[in-house]
Motif scaffolding. Sequence first.
Motif, PDB file in Angstrom:
ATOM      1  N   THR A 191       0.832  -1.199   0.000  1.00 27.28           N
ATOM      2  CA  THR A 191       0.000   0.000   0.000  1.00 27.28           C
ATOM      3  C   THR A 191       0.868   1.251   0.000  1.00 27.28           C
ATOM      4  OG1 THR A 191      -1.589  -1.248   1.335  1.00 27.28           O
ATOM      5  CG2 THR A 191      -1.960   1.119   1.115  1.00 27.28           C
ATOM      6  N   PRO A 192       1.126   1.841  -1.169  1.00 25.20           N
ATOM      7  CA  PRO A 192       1.985   3.015  -1.228  1.00 25.20           C
ATOM      8  C   PRO A 192       1.249   4.292  -0.845  1.00 25.20           C
ATOM      9  CG  PRO A 192       1.205   2.491  -3.422  1.00 25.20           C
ATOM     10  CD  PRO A 192       0.662   1.413  -2.508  1.00 25.20           C
ATOM     11  N   ALA A 193       2.014   5.243  -0.375  1.00 22.72           N
ATOM     12  CA  ALA A 193       1.528   6.615  -0.174  1.00 22.72           C
ATOM     13  C   ALA A 193       2.590   7.543  -0.741  1.00 22.72           C
ATOM     14  CB  ALA A 193       1.288   6.899   1.298  1.00 22.72           C
ATOM     15  N   ILE A 194       2.176   8.580  -1.428  1.00 17.88           N
ATOM     16  CA  ILE A 194       3.104   9.550  -1.999  1.00 17.88           C
ATOM     17  C   ILE A 194       3.076  10.819  -1.144  1.00 17.88           C
ATOM     18  CG2 ILE A 194       3.584  11.049  -3.968  1.00 17.88           C
ATOM     19  CD1 ILE A 194       2.560   8.858  -5.795  1.00 17.88           C
ATOM     20  N   HIS A 209      -0.141  14.759   0.345  1.00 19.42           N
ATOM     21  CA  HIS A 209      -0.090  13.359   0.755  1.00 19.42           C
ATOM     22  C   HIS A 209      -1.153  12.598  -0.022  1.00 19.42           C
ATOM     23  CE1 HIS A 209       2.450  14.123   4.401  1.00 19.42           C
ATOM     24  NE2 HIS A 209       1.959  15.340   4.199  1.00 19.42           N
ATOM     25  N   GLY A 210      -0.714  11.753  -0.948  1.00 18.12           N
ATOM     26  CA  GLY A 210      -1.629  10.917  -1.712  1.00 18.12           C
ATOM     27  C   GLY A 210      -1.770   9.560  -1.047  1.00 18.12           C
ATOM     28  N   LEU A 211      -3.014   9.189  -0.704  1.00 16.93           N
ATOM     29  CA  LEU A 211      -3.265   7.998   0.103  1.00 16.93           C
ATOM     30  C   LEU A 211      -4.277   7.076  -0.569  1.00 16.93           C
ATOM     31  CD1 LEU A 211      -3.707   9.794   3.549  1.00 16.93           C
ATOM     32  CD2 LEU A 211      -1.619   8.760   2.664  1.00 16.93           C
ATOM     33  N   HIS A 212      -4.055   5.781  -0.414  1.00 19.40           N
ATOM     34  CA  HIS A 212      -5.035   4.792  -0.856  1.00 19.40           C
ATOM     35  C   HIS A 212      -4.916   3.559   0.037  1.00 19.40           C
ATOM     36  CE1 HIS A 212      -6.753   1.976  -4.207  1.00 19.40           C
ATOM     37  NE2 HIS A 212      -7.645   2.259  -3.268  1.00 19.40           N
ATOM     38  N   PRO A 213      -5.464   3.643   1.264  1.00 19.42           N
ATOM     39  CA  PRO A 213      -5.397   2.497   2.182  1.00 19.42           C
ATOM     40  C   PRO A 213      -6.154   1.296   1.645  1.00 19.42           C
ATOM     41  CG  PRO A 213      -6.050   4.515   3.313  1.00 19.42           C
ATOM     42  CD  PRO A 213      -6.133   4.792   1.856  1.00 19.42           C
ATOM     43  N   ARG A 214      -5.922   0.158   2.281  1.00 19.10           N
ATOM     44  CA  ARG A 214      -6.514  -1.098   1.829  1.00 19.10           C
ATOM     45  C   ARG A 214      -8.037  -1.066   1.914  1.00 19.10           C
ATOM     46  NH1 ARG A 214      -3.351  -3.987  -1.155  1.00 19.10           N
ATOM     47  NH2 ARG A 214      -4.356  -5.927  -0.558  1.00 19.10           N
ATOM     48  N   PRO A 215      -8.708  -1.613   0.892  1.00 22.09           N
ATOM     49  CA  PRO A 215     -10.178  -1.709   0.912  1.00 22.09           C
ATOM     50  C   PRO A 215     -10.629  -2.952   1.656  1.00 22.09           C
ATOM     51  CG  PRO A 215      -9.353  -2.553  -1.154  1.00 22.09           C
ATOM     52  CD  PRO A 215      -8.140  -2.071  -0.384  1.00 22.09           C
ATOM     53  N   ARG A 226      -5.656   0.469   7.522  1.00 25.43           N
ATOM     54  CA  ARG A 226      -6.279   1.665   6.957  1.00 25.43           C
ATOM     55  C   ARG A 226      -6.308   2.790   7.975  1.00 25.43           C
ATOM     56  NH1 ARG A 226     -12.624   2.579   6.762  1.00 25.43           N
ATOM     57  NH2 ARG A 226     -12.056   2.606   8.979  1.00 25.43           N
ATOM     58  N   ASP A 227      -6.798   2.471   9.177  1.00 24.68           N
ATOM     59  CA  ASP A 227      -6.916   3.479  10.229  1.00 24.68           C
ATOM     60  C   ASP A 227      -5.542   4.053  10.598  1.00 24.68           C
ATOM     61  OD1 ASP A 227      -9.539   2.749  10.146  1.00 24.68           O
ATOM     62  OD2 ASP A 227      -9.535   1.680  12.055  1.00 24.68           O
ATOM     63  N   GLY A 248      -7.145  11.257  -1.876  1.00 20.95           N
ATOM     64  CA  GLY A 248      -7.108   9.909  -2.420  1.00 20.95           C
ATOM     65  C   GLY A 248      -8.373   9.146  -2.101  1.00 20.95           C
ATOM     66  N   ASP A 249      -8.347   7.879  -2.450  1.00 20.53           N
ATOM     67  CA  ASP A 249      -9.422   6.958  -2.099  1.00 20.53           C
ATOM     68  C   ASP A 249      -9.095   6.419  -0.714  1.00 20.53           C
ATOM     69  OD1 ASP A 249     -11.215   4.906  -1.752  1.00 20.53           O
ATOM     70  OD2 ASP A 249     -10.502   3.692  -3.432  1.00 20.53           O
ATOM     71  N   PHE A 250      -9.746   6.983   0.301  1.00 19.84           N
ATOM     72  CA  PHE A 250      -9.428   6.609   1.677  1.00 19.84           C
ATOM     73  C   PHE A 250     -10.089   5.301   2.096  1.00 19.84           C
ATOM     74  CE2 PHE A 250      -8.468  11.115   3.530  1.00 19.84           C
ATOM     75  CZ  PHE A 250      -7.504  11.296   2.557  1.00 19.84           C
ATOM     76  N   ASN A 251     -11.013   4.785   1.293  1.00 25.64           N
ATOM     77  CA  ASN A 251     -11.815   3.636   1.704  1.00 25.64           C
ATOM     78  C   ASN A 251     -12.429   3.869   3.083  1.00 25.64           C
ATOM     79  OD1 ASN A 251     -11.834   1.512  -0.391  1.00 25.64           O
ATOM     80  ND2 ASN A 251      -9.620   1.651  -0.191  1.00 25.64           N
ATOM     81  N   ALA A 252     -12.797   5.111   3.318  1.00 27.24           N
ATOM     82  CA  ALA A 252     -13.471   5.522   4.553  1.00 27.24           C
ATOM     83  C   ALA A 252     -14.473   6.598   4.184  1.00 27.24           C
ATOM     84  CB  ALA A 252     -12.475   6.050   5.575  1.00 27.24           C
TER      85      ALA A 252
END
Length: 362
Positions: A191-194, A209-215, A226-227, A248-252
């Motif tokens: 799970t990368p973050a930029i 901060h570009g984020l895409h935690p696990r779905p 994710r949290d 990003g897609d936070f899946n939250a």
Amino acid sequence: MRRLHRWLILPLLLVFTAASLIPFIESNAWWIRYLDYPRLQFALVLAALIGLHLLLGGLRRMMNWIVTVLAGVALASHVYYLYPYVLPVEESARSVAACPEDSRLKLLIANVKEANEHAERLFQIVQDTDPDLFLVMETDAWWDRQLDGLNDRLPHRVQYIPRQAESYGMHLLSRYPLHDTRIRFRFDEHTPAINTRVRLPSGESIDFHGLHPRPPLYWSQSTLLRDAQLLATALDVRDGDTPAVLAGDFNAVAWESTFRRTLRIGKLLDPRVGRGFYPTYDAHNPVIAWPLDQVIFQDGLGLMNFERMPEFGSDHYPMLAELCHRPELASQQAAPMLAEDDLREAKATIERAEVQKQAAKR
């Protein structure tokens, strides 16, 4: 009608009441946290069921009274969580009517979905919106080649192209120079973050901060990673001297407890508050309408525009936000107040995620 009430309306009312109250359980299990997502849908169904329940004489017995009260509590909980996004309340992030051209940052984010190969439709959105910063998620080697076509428009670039099927790719394309850039894998290797600093033409900088935690991949999966990623990033930007943007897609969803804690810890503003629901998932199913794709920012930035873009073949809609670097706005808008247990809970979550990360390496 009594049979209809007893064998259909009452059981459905019990099911939706239970599903609405289960998220009050403090748990990292995805199947529990997942029930936070459809609060609007649950609220609408509950309101209809309570109406039918009362219409069909649902208050004749004490048990039915109890069911009615519990259903009312469940409905009230949905209203409490949803009202900032569906009612005309005061905007959290103030609108800015004018901004010097060299202090603006137009940001476009898009989860492309790995199996989607409709690049031309997405690139039309890029052409129409002309963003300064373009965050692309769930990319792979095919998308990497397609994104080469934007090099003239957005010459500065950083990317992670996954080598493993379970990993998620991420690209950040920019019109402006990027500094102190790094790709981080904080709590797992997939799970990368930029994290980077964007230099505006005015000479001012913005931390991005570009984020895409696990779905939620399966029901028993924990939301811990994710949290922890969201909360750790909030702690990173909390006392920074440069205004920060998390996107990003936070899946939250916007009303989830972890998301709200992220806002409070990071001193971040949610542009949805007072403006609308802006669902971004699922682009192919209007019944499943959830705001999972986020752009949140600190109070040294003003909001000029915030809108959902057309669908382009992915299961997510892109989001566009135009920001203005204006430090004086800090006195005119305020992030949610820090709760007493926020920092303690965040640090405990991060510590548990670190333990899980170390265990996975063994």
